[in-house]
Design a protein around this motif. Sequence first.
Motif, PDB file in Angstrom:
ATOM      1  N   GLU A   1       0.810  -1.221   0.000  1.00 61.57           N
ATOM      2  CA  GLU A   1       0.000   0.000   0.000  1.00 61.57           C
ATOM      3  C   GLU A   1       0.843   1.272   0.000  1.00 61.57           C
ATOM      4  OE1 GLU A   1      -2.980   0.075  -0.702  1.00 61.57           O
ATOM      5  OE2 GLU A   1      -3.853  -1.863  -0.133  1.00 61.57           O
ATOM      6  N   ILE A   2       1.999   1.279   0.699  1.00 60.57           N
ATOM      7  CA  ILE A   2       2.786   2.517   0.690  1.00 60.57           C
ATOM      8  C   ILE A   2       3.438   2.736  -0.667  1.00 60.57           C
ATOM      9  CG2 ILE A   2       3.189   2.411   3.181  1.00 60.57           C
ATOM     10  CD1 ILE A   2       6.090   1.667   2.626  1.00 60.57           C
TER      11      ILE A   2
ATOM     12  N   PHE B   1       1.833   1.944  -3.484  1.00 62.52           N
ATOM     13  CA  PHE B   1       0.750   2.056  -4.462  1.00 62.52           C
ATOM     14  C   PHE B   1       0.672   3.522  -4.894  1.00 62.52           C
ATOM     15  CE2 PHE B   1      -3.633   2.235  -5.975  1.00 62.52           C
ATOM     16  CZ  PHE B   1      -3.731   1.035  -6.665  1.00 62.52           C
ATOM     17  N   PRO B   2       0.475   3.785  -6.181  1.00 64.19           N
ATOM     18  CA  PRO B   2       0.381   5.192  -6.605  1.00 64.19           C
ATOM     19  C   PRO B   2      -0.664   5.964  -5.798  1.00 64.19           C
ATOM     20  CG  PRO B   2       0.522   3.753  -8.514  1.00 64.19           C
ATOM     21  CD  PRO B   2       0.378   2.850  -7.318  1.00 64.19           C
ATOM     22  N   GLY B   3      -0.250   7.047  -5.178  1.00 67.96           N
ATOM     23  CA  GLY B   3      -1.142   7.841  -4.348  1.00 67.96           C
ATOM     24  C   GLY B   3      -1.369   7.278  -2.959  1.00 67.96           C
ATOM     25  N   GLY B   4      -0.758   6.148  -2.644  1.00 68.86           N
ATOM     26  CA  GLY B   4      -1.008   5.477  -1.370  1.00 68.86           C
ATOM     27  C   GLY B   4      -0.566   6.257  -0.153  1.00 68.86           C
ATOM     28  N   MET B   5       0.407   7.169  -0.325  1.00 67.30           N
ATOM     29  CA  MET B   5       0.915   7.912   0.820  1.00 67.30           C
ATOM     30  C   MET B   5       0.265   9.280   0.980  1.00 67.30           C
ATOM     31  SD  MET B   5       2.825   5.919   2.421  1.00 67.30           S
ATOM     32  CE  MET B   5       3.886   6.866   3.497  1.00 67.30           C
ATOM     33  N   GLN B   6      -0.709   9.598   0.137  1.00 67.85           N
ATOM     34  CA  GLN B   6      -1.490  10.810   0.362  1.00 67.85           C
ATOM     35  C   GLN B   6      -2.544  10.543   1.437  1.00 67.85           C
ATOM     36  OE1 GLN B   6      -2.804  12.634  -3.269  1.00 67.85           O
ATOM     37  NE2 GLN B   6      -0.791  12.456  -4.240  1.00 67.85           N
ATOM     38  N   ARG B   7      -3.135  11.607   1.966  1.00 67.10           N
ATOM     39  CA  ARG B   7      -4.002  11.486   3.144  1.00 67.10           C
ATOM     40  C   ARG B   7      -5.119  10.473   2.956  1.00 67.10           C
ATOM     41  NH1 ARG B   7      -6.734  10.238   6.542  1.00 67.10           N
ATOM     42  NH2 ARG B   7      -7.516  11.362   8.376  1.00 67.10           N
ATOM     43  N   HIS B   8      -5.652  10.351   1.766  1.00 62.91           N
ATOM     44  CA  HIS B   8      -6.759   9.434   1.540  1.00 62.91           C
ATOM     45  C   HIS B   8      -6.293   8.005   1.263  1.00 62.91           C
ATOM     46  CE1 HIS B   8      -5.425  10.679  -2.471  1.00 62.91           C
ATOM     47  NE2 HIS B   8      -5.791   9.459  -2.839  1.00 62.91           N
ATOM     48  N   GLY B   9      -5.004   7.804   1.086  1.00 67.74           N
ATOM     49  CA  GLY B   9      -4.494   6.506   0.650  1.00 67.74           C
ATOM     50  C   GLY B   9      -4.368   5.493   1.780  1.00 67.74           C
TER      51      GLY B   9
END
Length: 398
Positions: free
Chosen positions: A158-159, A161-169
């Motif tokens: 998950e970390i 995954f594209p966009g996974g580290m943004q607040r919603h990820g």
Amino acid sequence: MSERIQGLTIPTDYIEGYEKARKIAPDIADNYVAHSLIGDPLGDAMMEDLGQLPAEEATRLIEAAMQQEGEEALKDAPASLREFFKDAEATPEWVDYNQFLPGVRMFHRHSPVVLAAFVAGTLIEGFATNIARSFFITGRVRDQGVRRLGQNNRHIIEIFFPGGMQRHGDGWKLSVRIRIVHAQVRRLLKSSPDWDQEAWGEPISAAHLGYAIAGFSARLLNHMKTLGATYTDEEYDSFMAVWRFSGHLMGIPDSILFQNADEALKLLEIGGMCEPDTPLESVVMANALINSAPLLVGITDARDRQRLANYVYRVSRGLIGNEAADALQYPKLSTVGVLWYFKMTQRYGSLLDRLLPIRSQNSDHARFMSLLEVSIYDEGGISYALPDNVNAERSSHY
């Protein structure tokens, strides 16, 4: 009792190693042992307050804050929970989400190698420290290794995954969830008669978490290269940046969170020197972890399980070296050619699979690589239920 040396209070288990490490890098050694007495002030305060509430209400509040359900859902939340999430949601100035992209691409190009290096190398090396005592007492790998491996898999996936580290990820949420679980386990351990604060310092200390994240990043990259992964300097730095942000979200203070690969590797060297000789708990944890791998991929036959475990042992011994493997009481298995075989199988595996399809299904290497496909996904999304007993078997949630 813990002792004061160089003006620092030092847990007794660390005195001998600290004195040796200080001769090489006094500032890093001082910083490491100082952080052995530090937990997570914001996380610990929140868990103390939530511990006064019914478990269902505590879970609801954590989930409401994590899912950003709004002020109405949090109207009865303690101030400490609000402070915790305010801190978690404050993105550091050094975070550049665009910088994560090369590392994300590299991860997906080499994802089986990443996980193999993590399970057989980096995770084992982390458990060779005194952090193993926390996990041994709770039984969170010893008794439930299969689930732990699956959850570790999911976090890594998950970390990256594209966009996974943004607040919603989910990478962001799982990193913060780890911080919350650590705070709860720390609270349970500190009230347990099994935890020796004078000898071992703070349970799941900032020192151990700083050490672990340095291993998950810089050391993991080294192991990946040994197993045949290739990456550019940009991808290397990007991979480090993803892990650094995940470490920040996990509550590791900036004072022991690496800034670059050189810092991470130096922390591993000096922090490792400060750690006591490999304790029995580390031996149990490391061997339990490796023997969980066959169960995670669904192998039930005893002989097949042992054969795959032996392959993982050989790869692990090749990565961590004979001295560390012997300290962990690994079986005396030869490593001759095992890393070369791993690299060649990764490089030419697709060709061999087309020529010999039965090989793809039945080889120990293929089964080991299938670990990546097994992750723990909670029905209905990420679960925020917390353990309520220091012993995992007696806990309502884990």
